[in-house]
Design a protein around this motif. Structure first.
Motif, short mmCIF file in Angstrom:
data_model
loop_
_atom_site.label_atom_id
_atom_site.label_comp_id
_atom_site.label_asym_id
_atom_site.label_seq_id
_atom_site.Cartn_x
_atom_site.Cartn_y
_atom_site.Cartn_z
N GLU A 290 14.65 -29.04 4.80
CA GLU A 290 15.55 -28.00 4.29
C GLU A 290 15.11 -27.51 2.92
N THR A 291 14.08 -26.69 2.94
CA THR A 291 13.50 -26.19 1.69
C THR A 291 14.46 -25.27 0.94
N ILE A 292 15.43 -24.71 1.65
CA ILE A 292 16.38 -23.80 1.01
C ILE A 292 17.16 -24.49 -0.10
N ARG A 293 17.38 -25.80 0.04
CA ARG A 293 18.10 -26.54 -1.00
C ARG A 293 17.32 -26.52 -2.31
N ARG A 294 16.00 -26.76 -2.23
CA ARG A 294 15.18 -26.75 -3.44
C ARG A 294 15.13 -25.36 -4.06
N LYS A 295 14.99 -24.36 -3.20
CA LYS A 295 14.92 -22.98 -3.70
C LYS A 295 16.21 -22.61 -4.42
N LYS A 296 17.35 -22.96 -3.84
CA LYS A 296 18.64 -22.62 -4.45
C LYS A 296 18.81 -23.37 -5.78
N LEU A 297 18.38 -24.63 -5.82
CA LEU A 297 18.49 -25.39 -7.07
C LEU A 297 17.66 -24.75 -8.17
N GLN A 298 16.45 -24.32 -7.85
CA GLN A 298 15.60 -23.68 -8.85
C GLN A 298 16.23 -22.38 -9.34
N GLU A 299 16.80 -21.62 -8.42
CA GLU A 299 17.45 -20.36 -8.81
C GLU A 299 18.64 -20.62 -9.72
N ASN A 300 19.49 -21.58 -9.33
CA ASN A 300 20.66 -21.91 -10.15
C ASN A 300 20.25 -22.40 -11.54
N SER A 301 19.22 -23.22 -11.59
CA SER A 301 18.78 -23.80 -12.86
C SER A 301 18.24 -22.73 -13.79
N TYR A 302 17.41 -21.85 -13.25
CA TYR A 302 16.84 -20.78 -14.08
C TYR A 302 17.95 -19.87 -14.61
N TYR A 303 18.86 -19.51 -13.73
CA TYR A 303 19.96 -18.62 -14.12
C TYR A 303 20.82 -19.23 -15.21
N PHE A 304 21.17 -20.49 -15.05
CA PHE A 304 22.05 -21.17 -16.01
C PHE A 304 21.36 -21.32 -17.37
N ARG A 305 20.08 -21.72 -17.37
CA ARG A 305 19.35 -21.84 -18.63
C ARG A 305 19.27 -20.49 -19.34
N LYS A 306 18.93 -19.47 -18.59
CA LYS A 306 18.76 -18.13 -19.15
C LYS A 306 20.06 -17.64 -19.78
N LYS A 307 21.16 -17.78 -19.10
CA LYS A 307 22.44 -17.30 -19.59
C LYS A 307 22.91 -18.08 -20.83
N LEU A 308 22.75 -19.40 -20.82
CA LEU A 308 23.14 -20.20 -21.99
C LEU A 308 22.33 -19.77 -23.21
N TYR A 309 21.04 -19.54 -23.01
CA TYR A 309 20.17 -19.11 -24.11
C TYR A 309 20.62 -17.75 -24.64
N GLU A 310 20.95 -16.81 -23.72
CA GLU A 310 21.38 -15.47 -24.13
C GLU A 310 22.71 -15.53 -24.87
N ILE A 311 23.59 -16.45 -24.48
CA ILE A 311 24.87 -16.60 -25.17
C ILE A 311 24.67 -17.09 -26.59
N GLY A 312 23.61 -17.86 -26.81
CA GLY A 312 23.31 -18.32 -28.17
C GLY A 312 23.24 -19.83 -28.33
N PHE A 313 23.31 -20.57 -27.22
CA PHE A 313 23.24 -22.02 -27.30
C PHE A 313 21.80 -22.51 -27.45
N ASP A 314 21.66 -23.64 -28.11
CA ASP A 314 20.37 -24.32 -28.21
C ASP A 314 20.24 -25.25 -27.01
N ILE A 315 19.33 -24.92 -26.08
CA ILE A 315 19.14 -25.75 -24.89
C ILE A 315 17.85 -26.56 -24.98
N GLY A 316 17.34 -26.72 -26.18
CA GLY A 316 16.15 -27.53 -26.38
C GLY A 316 14.95 -26.98 -25.64
#
Length: 393
Positions: A290-316
């Motif tokens: 079920e490769t779709i699980r990995r693909k969805k996880l990567q999409e969610n992770s990228y999106y969440f990191r990007k948005k937190l950074y744009e909001i102004g948080f330090d995500i290391g």
């Protein structure tokens, strides 16, 4: 009051004064992305259930079938009478998946690392360990009585400078996490392979947080990079992306034979119960298919990191599904976590000694099961708390 009692109570008070005291609390696991705490449904950003498999009915039913066939407990160590035929089946499938000659299952990631490291090296040897490695790696090194050289995080130049100074006759072990559990960044694995070969060292990589997530069939980061055959010991866990319990080591047949005979945390412990083995076997199959699980996880992770950074948080330096918000103060981090919980989000405060002094943070663990609407709602709540507490402007 005895002196030892007074000393230990004083130490506990000191931990509490530093806002580092930890508490156990009860939760009920809900399938998909939620937990229930004190009757409240919380969106779960605190588990390592990256692919959402812990609640998968196929794993649950595989556990039930294994328990029905073999019993509730293994009753002994594997070198006694605890080595049920199911173990051999699971280890065979594990070795095929990882592309190695052999595999060995351990009771947990902690026992695997402590046992393997203390079997590979001894008092006359040297361990070169990334400064941010997991506590189990540090404890395994201490137990081995080998000399420990901690190189600066991800710093290949510093590691090489230490390797150059090491006596030629001493056994040298380089050990690292592939994905670092509190920062979500990635080790320079190709560079480590080059140094291992240049200086004749053993290389051990802990893929606890990358197994099931990277690679064509979820084998891990080493496979994604095409260097899996150049790493002497691959270690990982079934308790994170694979949604079950236990850990493993894979490598050449003679290395696994060596572990069977030398790793004390394998030799002197009762084997995992059959139910755990049943769920592991099911998870290995599902992860590959079920490769779709990995693909969805990567999409969610990228999106969440990007948005937190744009909001102004330090995500290391996060570049994976583990995303910290760096805060610093223990007290402020605990308060941040509490306010998120009040809004319906489970995101744990991580404080020293788990992380270095002054680097307390909220650790978010992304899951493939999160819907975009859930992530957007979470980002709104996190931003509101961040502004309220002055973490962002």
């Amino acid at each position: 009051m005895y002196l030892w009692e007074k000393q230990m109570k004083e130490e506990l008070r000191h931990i509490e004064d530093k806002k580092q005291k930890r508490h156990l609390y009860s939760i009920d696991f809900l399938k998909n992305s939620y937990v229930l705490k004190d009757g409240r449904r919380l969106l779960n950003f605190s588990s390592n259930n990256y692919l959402g498999l812990a609640g998968d009915d196929r794993l649950i039913q595989a556990s039930v079938r294994a328990a029905q066939q073999y019993g509730a407990g293994s009753t002994a160590s594997r070198l006694m009478v605890g080595n049920y035929s199911l173990y051999e089946k699971v280890e065979s499938e594990l070795a095929k998946w990882k592309g190695t000659k052999a595999a060995l299952i351990f009771n947990s990631g902690y026992t695997a690392n402590v046992g393997i490291i203390s079997a590979l090296v001894g008092r006359h040897d040297i361990v070169f360990s990334d400064k941010w490695n997991h506590a189990s790696i540090i404890d395994g090194t201490i137990l081995s009585r080998a000399e420990m050289k901690r190189y600066q995080h991800q710093d290949l130049d510093h590691l090489e400078s230490l390797l150059k100074k090491a006596p030629v006759h001493k056994k040298k072990l380089i050990v690292t996490d592939s994905v670092f559990s509190m920062d979500g960044d990635i080790a320079p694995l190709k560079g480590l392979v080059e140094l291992k070969e240049k200086y004749g060292a053993i290389l051990m990589v802990d893929e606890a947080h990358s197994s099931g997530i990277y690679g064509e069939r979820g084998e891990g980061l080493l496979h994604l990079l095409g260097i899996e055959q150049q790493v002497d010991v691959q270690m990982g866990t079934f308790s994170k992306a694979l949604g079950s319990f236990g850990a493993y080591a894979t490598g050449k047949q003679w290395i696994i034979d060596y572990f069977i005979n030398k790793v004390r945390s394998f030799i002197f412990t009762t084997a995992l119960p059959p139910a755990a083995l049943g769920s592991i076997l099911a998870a290995i199959s599902i992860v590959q298919q079920e490769t779709i699980r990995r693909k969805k996880l990567q999409e969610n992770s990228y999106y969440f990191r990007k948005k937190l950074y744009e909001i102004g948080f330090d995500i290391g330096t996060s570049e994976t599904q583990i995303v910290p918000i760096m805060i610093g103060s223990n007290e402020l981090t605990v308060l941040f976590s509490k306010k998120l919980e009040e809004k319906g989000i489970a995101a744990v405060a991580i404080r020293p000694p788990t992380v270095p002094e002054g680097t307390a943070r909220i650790r978010f663990s992304l899951m493939s099961t999160f819907a975009k609407e859930e992530l957007d709602w979470t980002l709104e709540q996190v931003a509101a708390v961040g502004k309220e507490l002055g973490v962002i402007s």
